[in-house]
Design an enzyme around this catalytic site. Structure first.
Site, PDB file in Angstrom:
ATOM      1  CG  ASN A 189     -88.604 -41.745 -48.581  1.00 12.24           C
ATOM      2  OD1 ASN A 189     -89.446 -42.406 -49.057  1.00 12.24           O
ATOM      3  ND2 ASN A 189     -87.891 -42.527 -49.048  1.00 12.24           N
ATOM      4  CD  GLU A 190     -87.969 -46.554 -47.875  1.00 11.03           C
ATOM      5  OE1 GLU A 190     -86.433 -46.560 -47.867  1.00 11.03           O
ATOM      6  OE2 GLU A 190     -88.755 -47.694 -48.829  1.00 11.03           O
TER       7      GLU A 190
ATOM      8  CB  CYS B 181     -78.260 -40.232 -34.272  1.00  4.39           C
ATOM      9  SG  CYS B 181     -76.695 -37.925 -34.877  1.00  4.39           S
TER      10      CYS B 181
ATOM     11  CB  CYS C  91     -74.942 -36.121 -31.947  1.00  2.70           C
ATOM     12  SG  CYS C  91     -76.853 -34.968 -31.938  1.00  2.70           S
TER      13      CYS C  91
ATOM     14  CB  CYS D 256     -79.388 -37.867 -30.005  1.00  4.03           C
ATOM     15  SG  CYS D 256     -79.691 -37.777 -31.508  1.00  4.03           S
TER      16      CYS D 256
ATOM     17  CD  GLU E  28     -90.098 -46.396 -52.567  1.00  2.00           C
ATOM     18  OE1 GLU E  28     -89.658 -46.919 -52.661  1.00  2.00           O
ATOM     19  OE2 GLU E  28     -90.123 -44.591 -51.942  1.00  2.00           O
TER      20      GLU E  28
ATOM     21  CD1 TRP F 237     -82.406 -50.463 -54.041  1.00  2.00           C
ATOM     22  CD2 TRP F 237     -82.465 -52.144 -52.589  1.00  2.00           C
ATOM     23  NE1 TRP F 237     -83.645 -50.678 -53.591  1.00  2.00           N
ATOM     24  CE2 TRP F 237     -83.458 -52.236 -52.779  1.00  2.00           C
ATOM     25  CE3 TRP F 237     -81.530 -53.245 -52.066  1.00  2.00           C
ATOM     26  CZ2 TRP F 237     -84.386 -52.762 -52.222  1.00  2.00           C
ATOM     27  CZ3 TRP F 237     -82.792 -53.696 -51.539  1.00  2.00           C
ATOM     28  CH2 TRP F 237     -84.066 -53.425 -51.352  1.00  2.00           C
TER      29      TRP F 237
ATOM     30  CD  GLU G 189     -82.766 -44.052 -55.962  1.00  2.00           C
ATOM     31  OE1 GLU G 189     -83.519 -42.738 -56.225  1.00  2.00           O
ATOM     32  OE2 GLU G 189     -82.943 -44.749 -55.213  1.00  2.00           O
ATOM     33  CE  LYS G 190     -74.556 -43.500 -63.714  1.00  2.00           C
ATOM     34  NZ  LYS G 190     -74.693 -43.968 -62.319  1.00  2.00           N
TER      35      LYS G 190
HETATM   36  C1  GAL Z   1     -86.889 -46.624 -51.167  1.00  2.00           C
HETATM   37  C2  GAL Z   1     -86.532 -45.042 -50.893  1.00  2.00           C
HETATM   38  C3  GAL Z   1     -86.731 -44.650 -52.282  1.00  2.00           C
HETATM   39  C4  GAL Z   1     -85.768 -45.505 -53.294  1.00  2.00           C
HETATM   40  C5  GAL Z   1     -86.426 -46.600 -53.742  1.00  2.00           C
HETATM   41  C6  GAL Z   1     -84.870 -47.547 -54.311  1.00  2.00           C
HETATM   42  O1  GAL Z   1     -86.552 -47.536 -50.328  1.00  2.00           O
HETATM   43  O2  GAL Z   1     -88.031 -44.559 -51.566  1.00  2.00           O
HETATM   44  O3  GAL Z   1     -86.761 -43.359 -52.439  1.00  2.00           O
HETATM   45  O4  GAL Z   1     -84.787 -45.163 -53.127  1.00  2.00           O
HETATM   46  O5  GAL Z   1     -85.466 -47.543 -52.393  1.00  2.00           O
HETATM   47  O6  GAL Z   1     -85.400 -48.999 -54.517  1.00  2.00           O
END
Ligand code: GAL
Length: 659
Positions: free
Chosen positions: A140-141, A146, A148, A151, A298, A306, A346-347
């Protein structure tokens, strides 16, 4: 396809059954599952537990929902971090992380590589024949970095492969400067806040930092490839992707795209993001695979969690943004997320199914309405293409080099410059592709490469051939300065582009933010006449065959050329030596496109975007009103069918605004 991320492992069976009922109501036919379920799938080093996934995939399929199956490696399990600390990243300040968060694995950790590949292999073996699985979604994304020891060792191996000898590396990084010459590969350390990036950008060694950016992108790509190959081993014909993030600086997506069967990306504009920026990001995603339709993996149906201020998408905005994405080449519309979680960060993130749990919400109604529309019209649009005659060059190496470079100003932002030129096309509804330096340019009449600071091997020759054959090329200040190692091409800027542009730049002035100069037109040029503001950087240049279109109006370089045009072979090459105000660029691009016979998709009032996809000789125009008011526009000679209502349209038509 219509759907999104779905994490039912957070709920009981009854909730899941209720979800399936509501998916039907909303026209949802695809769910992305298993994104962060590594700990559930593999509770310890030897046990794998996919029973829950078998049931989930079956139940989705039985109720008509296909699966975008993720490999679950977006966050490693806690046991792995405890037992094998090499999976934990070290940050730029040298701090070793502990378990927590996500997207948290070191890309050069042997443990992460072993187990991420293994779980992808097991999943592919298990679900290779399952008819529900349409797409494979690796991790995912990808992102982050890093520093370390693993690396660092891998970086040295990467460098050895690239440079073969230390002599070549020393030359490429110009290590004779400040006595940084290396005599042993093991003397090379990662450029972190403890080493070459200790100070500010004025004291960096760009060569090593640039190579670290390339190495870091490649390291993550190698992780992706391990999983990709593991899936392909079992299902060669599978469609494998990973979700990208538009203009994401750390990863060279053009390089990644070669190993992706379809591009997918996550689009999160905020209330204040200009629609042109979202359009540009979509066009970049379409450009990654030469115009192939992509997946919107998405977007939020309502709000994010966020941003500092997580405003709601106003009524109609989710629909508008979804169509905008489709207009720019998406063949799916998908959401994060289908149901809101009840715990952790994320609720409060928007979802198709809200905490209240039933379908009587504004968001659900809007999602269901769009689902119904897409079910009716989707098939006609599937696999249609954009057909632009103009292209904008985007290049990650340039992005890294420009912003790591101790150039004359801190104000230079590569993506902002790209956007200014993009907006000049967008504001007139002229279709444009975002392309890489490797793209075949022969399909285009006009190529614009804003701030082409770094000219990679062979690109100058390619551009020359394009212009010689009748193409029009435009570039700007701070172009043609360095080669692929960030070493200056001596003999006058813009280096390798000098001959084609018919100019040479002697000096570059950097202006303070509130300091302005003027671009003064010598004669009327299209709608341009008189003078316009410019700032940031001003090249002081001499012509060598180019014609002067505009000159500076102030300062000691008043009267020197600010915009030039050079006839080269059968084509023309423009140079914009400074950063002019947007209206200047709008008119300049209007004049150049008109001269080239490149037409707008449709003339429409301001704030109305018109994009086009074409299939089997039929043009699909997307007329998107980003204003809050209703507007009217004229179809001219066009006779069209309104795809959504089925009505015939001609003459002057109106389109509702968003709320
Ligand atoms: C994306 C991520 C998702 C979720 C979403 C919330 O960047 O792939 O898992 O966190 O943001 O906006």
């Amino acid at each position: 396809f219509y759907g999104g991320d779905y994490n039912p492992e957070q709920w009981d069976q009854a909730t899941h059954q209720e979800d399936l009922r509501m998916f039907k109501l909303a026209g949802i036919d695809i769910a992305t599952i298993n994104v962060f379920s590594w700990a559930k799938n593999q509770p310890d080093e030897i046990t794998y537990n996919f029973g829950w996934l078998d049931e989930l995939i079956d139940s989705l399929y039985e109720s008509g929902v296909y699966v975008c199956l993720a490999t679950s490696t977006g966050a490693h399990p806690a046991w792995m971090a405890t037992k094998y600390p090499d999976v934990l990243r070290v940050d730029k300040d040298g701090r070793k992380r502990k378990f927590g968060g996500r997207h948290n694995s070191c890309p050069n950790s042997p443990t992460y590589r072993l187990y991420s590949e293994r779980i992808a292999d097991k999943l592919a073996e298990r679900y290779k024949d399952h008819p529900a699985v349409l797409v494979w979604h690796v991790s995912n994304e990808y992102g982050g970095d890093c520093y370390c020891d693993n690396c660092e060792r891998a970086f040295r191996v990467w460098l050895k492969e690239k440079y073969q000898t230390l002599d070549q590396l020393n030359r490429a990084w110009n290590t004779a400067f400040w006595g940084h010459t290396f005599y042993d590969w093991d003397e090379i350390v990662l450029p972190s806040n403890l080493s070459e990036e200790w100070g500010d950008r004025y004291t960096n060694f760009q060569g090593i930092s640039l190579d670290y950016s390339r190495f870091n992108s490649d390291s993550m790509l190698n992780c992706y490839k391990l999983e990709y190959n593991a899936i392909k081993k079992h299902v060669p014909e599978s469609v494998v992707t990973t979700n990208l993030m538009g203009f994401f600086k750390q990863l060279d997506y053009f390089k990644w795209a070669k190993y992706m069967d379809i591009i997918s990306w996550d689009s999160y504009p905020s209330l204040t993001t200009p629609p042109s920026e979202t359009a540009m990001a979509n066009d970049l995603m379409r450009g990654l695979k030469d115009g192939m339709p992509f997946m919107l993996m998405e977007q939020t149906p309502s709000q994010q969690n966020w941003q500092p201020y997580n405003s709601l998408k106003r009524p109609g905005v989710m629909r508008l943004q979804s169509y905008q994405t489709v207009a720019h080449g998406a063949d799916t519309v998908m959401f994060f997320q289908l149901r809101r979680s009840i715990g952790a960060c994320e609720k409060y993130h928007g979802a198709v199914i809200e905490h209240v749990g039933h379908e009587n919400t504004r968001v659900f109604r809007e999602v269901a309405q769009l689902g119904e529309e897409l079910q009716r019209i989707g098939d006609r649009l599937l696999d249609s293409r954009a057909d632009a005659k103009a292209a904008i060059v985007f290049d990650w190496d340039n992005w890294w080099a420009i912003e790591k470079s101790s150039g004359p100003t801190i104000a230079l932002n590569y993506v902002q410059q790209i956007h200014k030129y993009y907006a000049a096309f967008y504001n007139r509804n002229v279709q444009v592709d975002m392309v890489s330096v490797d793209t075949d340019l022969s399909a285009y009449d006009l190529v614009v490469a804003p701030v082409l600071y770094m000219v990679k091997p062979g690109f100058a020759e390619k551009l020359e051939a394009f212009v010689e054959n009748g193409g029009t090329f435009l570039t700007t200040f701070f172009s043609g300065i360095v080669n692929e190692n960030d070493l200056v091409t001596v003999g006058g800027y813009p280096g390798e582009l000098r001959k084609m542009l018919g100019i040479w730049v002697e000096e570059i002035d950097a202006l303070f933010p509130d300091q302005k100069n003027k671009v003064v037109l010598k004669d009327k040029f299209g709608k341009l006449q008189g003078s316009y503001e410019c700032g940031m950087l001003c090249d002081l240049l001499h012509t060598e065959g180019a014609e002067v279109i505009a000159e500076y109006g102030e300062d000691f370089y008043k009267g020197m050329p600010a915009v030039t045009r050079h006839t080269f072979g059968k084509g023309e090459a423009y140079y914009v030596a400074t950063d002019p105000e947007q209206c200047f660029l709008d008119e300049l691009i209007e004049k150049i496109t008109t001269d080239k016979g490149i037409q707008p998709n449709l003339s429409a009032p301001s704030g109305v975007e018109v994009s086009r996809r074409v299939k089997d000789g039929i043009s699909y125009l997307f007329v998107l009103n980003h204003n809050t008011e209703i507007v009217s526009y004229d179809l001219g000679q066009l006779e069209a069918e309104d795809l959504i209502s089925g009505h015939q349209l001609s003459g002057t038509v109106s389109i509702e605004g968003r709320d």
